[in-house]
Write a protein that holds these residues in place. Structure first.
Motif, short mmCIF file in Angstrom:
data_model
loop_
_atom_site.label_atom_id
_atom_site.label_comp_id
_atom_site.label_asym_id
_atom_site.label_seq_id
_atom_site.Cartn_x
_atom_site.Cartn_y
_atom_site.Cartn_z
N THR A 56 43.65 27.17 65.23
CA THR A 56 42.22 27.48 65.25
C THR A 56 41.99 28.94 64.88
O THR A 56 41.08 29.26 64.12
CB THR A 56 41.62 27.18 66.65
OG1 THR A 56 41.78 25.78 66.91
CG2 THR A 56 40.15 27.55 66.72
N GLU A 57 42.84 29.82 65.41
CA GLU A 57 42.72 31.25 65.11
C GLU A 57 43.03 31.57 63.66
O GLU A 57 42.43 32.45 63.07
CB GLU A 57 43.62 32.05 66.05
CG GLU A 57 43.15 32.02 67.49
CD GLU A 57 44.17 32.61 68.46
OE1 GLU A 57 45.22 33.12 68.02
OE2 GLU A 57 43.90 32.55 69.67
N ASP A 58 44.00 30.85 63.09
CA ASP A 58 44.38 31.07 61.70
C ASP A 58 44.99 29.78 61.15
O ASP A 58 46.12 29.42 61.50
CB ASP A 58 45.39 32.21 61.59
CG ASP A 58 45.78 32.52 60.15
OD1 ASP A 58 45.32 31.82 59.22
OD2 ASP A 58 46.56 33.48 59.95
N PRO A 59 44.25 29.06 60.29
CA PRO A 59 44.76 27.79 59.75
C PRO A 59 46.12 27.91 59.07
O PRO A 59 46.87 26.93 59.01
CB PRO A 59 43.68 27.37 58.75
CG PRO A 59 42.43 28.01 59.28
CD PRO A 59 42.88 29.34 59.85
N ALA A 60 46.50 29.09 58.61
CA ALA A 60 47.81 29.27 58.00
C ALA A 60 48.93 29.03 59.01
O ALA A 60 50.06 28.72 58.62
CB ALA A 60 47.93 30.68 57.41
N ASN A 61 48.62 29.14 60.29
CA ASN A 61 49.62 28.88 61.32
C ASN A 61 50.04 27.42 61.39
O ASN A 61 51.00 27.08 62.07
CB ASN A 61 49.11 29.33 62.70
CG ASN A 61 49.07 30.84 62.82
OD1 ASN A 61 49.85 31.55 62.19
ND2 ASN A 61 48.14 31.34 63.62
N THR A 87 51.35 21.60 72.52
CA THR A 87 50.26 21.11 71.68
C THR A 87 49.05 22.03 71.79
O THR A 87 48.43 22.39 70.78
CB THR A 87 49.89 19.67 72.05
OG1 THR A 87 51.04 18.84 71.86
CG2 THR A 87 48.74 19.15 71.20
N ARG A 88 48.69 22.43 73.01
CA ARG A 88 47.53 23.32 73.20
C ARG A 88 47.76 24.68 72.53
O ARG A 88 46.86 25.20 71.87
CB ARG A 88 47.26 23.52 74.69
CG ARG A 88 46.45 22.42 75.33
CD ARG A 88 45.88 22.82 76.70
NE ARG A 88 46.81 23.55 77.55
CZ ARG A 88 47.77 23.00 78.29
NH1 ARG A 88 47.93 21.69 78.29
NH2 ARG A 88 48.56 23.74 79.05
N ALA A 89 48.95 25.23 72.69
CA ALA A 89 49.25 26.53 72.08
C ALA A 89 49.20 26.43 70.56
O ALA A 89 48.69 27.34 69.89
CB ALA A 89 50.62 27.02 72.54
N THR A 90 49.70 25.34 70.02
CA THR A 90 49.66 25.14 68.57
C THR A 90 48.22 25.00 68.09
O THR A 90 47.83 25.61 67.09
CB THR A 90 50.49 23.91 68.17
OG1 THR A 90 51.83 24.09 68.61
CG2 THR A 90 50.46 23.69 66.66
N ALA A 91 47.43 24.21 68.80
CA ALA A 91 46.03 24.03 68.42
C ALA A 91 45.29 25.36 68.44
O ALA A 91 44.50 25.66 67.53
CB ALA A 91 45.35 23.03 69.36
#
Length: 171
Positions: free
Chosen positions: A21-26, A13-17
């Motif tokens: 955050t770095e790129d909303p396309a992710n 979850t943290r890695a996904t967040a």
């Protein structure tokens, strides 16, 4: 009870967040599956490197070699609920020692067979029974259930309209 921030699902979850955050396309993911008809009504579906076989019971024209499409849907709903329970429980620090989910759906075959146009071809109702055990209070598990129901993707597919575009390719 404190949340174990180093728990494996919390790390995901943290890695996904962080990635979002770095790129909303992710945040956007595309899942794919491809199916090929086999025998009378069976289908072989491939998703990534996995194969799922689907068939109908003899009463519906199949050889009963696998679960039928609506049973596969119930299986997908159960599996998605389990995943969502695990993620949410870990995020909220809720201990779940044992989790079992039963599902059943009511289907009126008149819709599928075209016998009554007023009957929808899908389930008229689906019931889930969630059996959860652990040291938490009943209210804490009820809170967990409410959050799971608001976040489970497969449940959302059933309870909210999802646009589907079909393209027919012939020849």
């Amino acid at each position: 009870m404190t949340i174990d921030v180093d728990a494996p699902l919390n790390a995901i979850t943290r890695a996904t967040a962080q990635a979002v955050t770095e790129d909303p396309a992710n945040a956007l993911a595309v899942f794919r599956a491809s199916g090929v008809a086999e025998s009378a009504v069976a289908t072989v579906v491939r998703a990534r490197t996995h194969t799922v076989r689907v068939d109908e019971p003899a009463a519906l024209g199949g050889a009963d070699t696998a679960a039928n499409p609506v049973e596969v849907y119930l299986a997908a709903l159960i599996a998605c609920q389990v995943v969502t329970y695990r993620f949410v429980a870990q995020q909220r620090g809720i201990v779940v020692e044992d989790l079992r989910i039963d599902a059943e759906g009511d289907l009126d075959v008149r819709g599928f067979f075209g016998l009554d146009e007023s009957v929808r071809p899908g389930f008229q109702a689906v019931r889930l029974t969630v059996h959860v055990q652990g040291p938490e209070s009943a209210e804490r598990y009820a809170e967990l259930q409410r959050e799971v129901e608001s976040r489970c993707p497969v449940l959302d597919l059933t309870t909210a309209p999802t646009p589907v575009q079909t393209t027919l390719v012939t020849g």
